[in-house]
Scaffold this motif. Structure first.
Motif, PDB file in Angstrom:
ATOM      1  N   LEU A  46      -9.717  -3.224   1.600  1.00 35.80           N
ATOM      2  CA  LEU A  46      -8.804  -4.206   1.016  1.00 35.80           C
ATOM      3  C   LEU A  46      -9.623  -5.430   0.622  1.00 35.80           C
ATOM      4  O   LEU A  46      -9.846  -6.333   1.413  1.00 35.80           O
ATOM      5  CB  LEU A  46      -7.712  -4.595   2.017  1.00 35.80           C
ATOM      6  CG  LEU A  46      -6.872  -3.443   2.557  1.00 35.80           C
ATOM      7  CD1 LEU A  46      -5.890  -3.946   3.600  1.00 35.80           C
ATOM      8  CD2 LEU A  46      -6.148  -2.735   1.439  1.00 35.80           C
ATOM      9  N   HIS A  47     -10.096  -5.425  -0.619  1.00 35.81           N
ATOM     10  CA  HIS A  47     -10.935  -6.509  -1.119  1.00 35.81           C
ATOM     11  C   HIS A  47     -10.106  -7.754  -1.410  1.00 35.81           C
ATOM     12  O   HIS A  47      -9.057  -7.671  -2.025  1.00 35.81           O
ATOM     13  CB  HIS A  47     -11.654  -6.103  -2.408  1.00 35.81           C
ATOM     14  CG  HIS A  47     -12.717  -5.097  -2.198  1.00 35.81           C
ATOM     15  ND1 HIS A  47     -13.962  -5.423  -1.743  1.00 35.81           N
ATOM     16  CD2 HIS A  47     -12.710  -3.751  -2.356  1.00 35.81           C
ATOM     17  CE1 HIS A  47     -14.689  -4.326  -1.640  1.00 35.81           C
ATOM     18  NE2 HIS A  47     -13.950  -3.295  -2.007  1.00 35.81           N
ATOM     19  N   LYS A  84       3.732   1.614   7.012  1.00 33.74           N
ATOM     20  CA  LYS A  84       3.489   2.873   6.325  1.00 33.74           C
ATOM     21  C   LYS A  84       4.116   2.780   4.945  1.00 33.74           C
ATOM     22  O   LYS A  84       5.271   2.378   4.812  1.00 33.74           O
ATOM     23  CB  LYS A  84       4.115   4.036   7.099  1.00 33.74           C
ATOM     24  CG  LYS A  84       3.996   5.374   6.389  1.00 33.74           C
ATOM     25  CD  LYS A  84       4.701   6.473   7.172  1.00 33.74           C
ATOM     26  CE  LYS A  84       4.617   7.802   6.435  1.00 33.74           C
ATOM     27  NZ  LYS A  84       5.276   8.882   7.176  1.00 33.74           N
ATOM     28  N   LEU A  85       3.351   3.152   3.920  1.00 38.17           N
ATOM     29  CA  LEU A  85       3.859   3.199   2.555  1.00 38.17           C
ATOM     30  C   LEU A  85       3.558   4.567   1.960  1.00 38.17           C
ATOM     31  O   LEU A  85       2.436   5.068   2.055  1.00 38.17           O
ATOM     32  CB  LEU A  85       3.213   2.110   1.692  1.00 38.17           C
ATOM     33  CG  LEU A  85       3.581   0.673   2.041  1.00 38.17           C
ATOM     34  CD1 LEU A  85       2.766  -0.300   1.196  1.00 38.17           C
ATOM     35  CD2 LEU A  85       5.057   0.432   1.838  1.00 38.17           C
ATOM     36  N   GLU A 100      -2.459  -0.993  -6.035  1.00 38.47           N
ATOM     37  CA  GLU A 100      -1.070  -1.459  -5.904  1.00 38.47           C
ATOM     38  C   GLU A 100      -0.631  -1.423  -4.438  1.00 38.47           C
ATOM     39  O   GLU A 100      -0.076  -2.388  -3.920  1.00 38.47           O
ATOM     40  CB  GLU A 100      -0.144  -0.590  -6.747  1.00 38.47           C
ATOM     41  CG  GLU A 100       1.328  -0.924  -6.565  1.00 38.47           C
ATOM     42  CD  GLU A 100       2.253   0.155  -7.109  1.00 38.47           C
ATOM     43  OE1 GLU A 100       3.405   0.192  -6.650  1.00 38.47           O
ATOM     44  OE2 GLU A 100       1.829   0.951  -7.970  1.00 38.47           O
ATOM     45  N   ILE A 101      -0.890  -0.305  -3.769  1.00 39.64           N
ATOM     46  CA  ILE A 101      -0.536  -0.158  -2.352  1.00 39.64           C
ATOM     47  C   ILE A 101      -1.324  -1.155  -1.511  1.00 39.64           C
ATOM     48  O   ILE A 101      -0.781  -1.795  -0.614  1.00 39.64           O
ATOM     49  CB  ILE A 101      -0.786   1.291  -1.876  1.00 39.64           C
ATOM     50  CG1 ILE A 101       0.110   2.270  -2.636  1.00 39.64           C
ATOM     51  CG2 ILE A 101      -0.600   1.422  -0.374  1.00 39.64           C
ATOM     52  CD1 ILE A 101       1.588   2.132  -2.388  1.00 39.64           C
ATOM     53  N   ALA A 102      -2.615  -1.308  -1.805  1.00 39.79           N
ATOM     54  CA  ALA A 102      -3.452  -2.264  -1.060  1.00 39.79           C
ATOM     55  C   ALA A 102      -2.893  -3.678  -1.193  1.00 39.79           C
ATOM     56  O   ALA A 102      -2.876  -4.438  -0.228  1.00 39.79           O
ATOM     57  CB  ALA A 102      -4.892  -2.209  -1.563  1.00 39.79           C
ATOM     58  N   LEU A 105      -0.165  -4.174   1.193  1.00 36.11           N
ATOM     59  CA  LEU A 105      -0.573  -4.177   2.601  1.00 36.11           C
ATOM     60  C   LEU A 105      -1.571  -5.285   2.940  1.00 36.11           C
ATOM     61  O   LEU A 105      -1.873  -5.503   4.107  1.00 36.11           O
ATOM     62  CB  LEU A 105      -1.184  -2.822   2.977  1.00 36.11           C
ATOM     63  CG  LEU A 105      -0.213  -1.651   2.966  1.00 36.11           C
ATOM     64  CD1 LEU A 105      -0.957  -0.353   3.240  1.00 36.11           C
ATOM     65  CD2 LEU A 105       0.886  -1.851   3.999  1.00 36.11           C
ATOM     66  N   ARG A 106      -2.084  -5.953   1.930  1.00 39.14           N
ATOM     67  CA  ARG A 106      -3.080  -7.008   2.135  1.00 39.14           C
ATOM     68  C   ARG A 106      -2.429  -8.184   2.856  1.00 39.14           C
ATOM     69  O   ARG A 106      -1.292  -8.530   2.575  1.00 39.14           O
ATOM     70  CB  ARG A 106      -3.614  -7.455   0.777  1.00 39.14           C
ATOM     71  CG  ARG A 106      -4.822  -8.343   0.838  1.00 39.14           C
ATOM     72  CD  ARG A 106      -5.424  -8.579  -0.536  1.00 39.14           C
ATOM     73  NE  ARG A 106      -6.200  -7.403  -0.929  1.00 39.14           N
ATOM     74  CZ  ARG A 106      -5.917  -6.623  -1.961  1.00 39.14           C
ATOM     75  NH1 ARG A 106      -4.900  -6.882  -2.752  1.00 39.14           N
ATOM     76  NH2 ARG A 106      -6.658  -5.582  -2.244  1.00 39.14           N
TER      77      ARG A 106
END
Length: 133
Positions: A46-47, A84-85, A100-102, A105-106
């Motif tokens: 996760l940058h 959870k995604l 997009e998911i990251a 969750l970031r």
């Protein structure tokens, strides 16, 4: 001892168990790796590009439904909560979808919730917060 989890970082798969040329996301080699029976999970960095470092990792796991269909989900622990995604089938694991998911969750900057408080006019005492107005 458990085997190390493959890592996806900067659009490239880093897998100690795999030999050969580097695997880049969104290539036929990437999708073949995802479909391989031995591939069950990987970590995705996760940058935080604004700050120039990695905020952490999400774990992406292949799961099976009762009918045998495989799909992928992303997991990330935030405090005591495990989020959870759902991502989708292997064909959905593109770099754009993972980013997009990251992003979802970031960690966020600042408080995760905002509160509005109603104070009497001219209040200048100690405020102890335990409920909303």
């Amino acid at each position: 001892m458990s085997k190390p989890i493959p890592i996806v970082k900067d659009g490239i798969l880093l897998d100690d168990d795999r030999s050969g040329p580097a695997v880049h996301l969104d290539t036929p080699a990437w999708f073949a790796w995802l479909e391989a029976p031995a591939t069950q999970r990987f970590s995705y960095a996760l940058h935080n590009r604004a700050k120039g470092y990695i905020d952490g990792f999400m774990t992406v796991r292949k799961e099976r439904r009762q009918r045998g269909t495989a799909y992928w989900s992303a997991y990330r622990r935030q405090g005591t909560r495990l989020r959870k995604l759902y991502i989708g089938r292997s064909a959905a694991l593109t770099q754009a979808r993972l980013e997009e998911i990251a992003g979802r969750l970031r960690p966020r900057d600042g408080p995760s919730e905002t509160h509005t408080f109603c104070l009497p006019a001219g209040f200048s005492g100690l405020l102890i917060v335990n409920h909303h107005c």
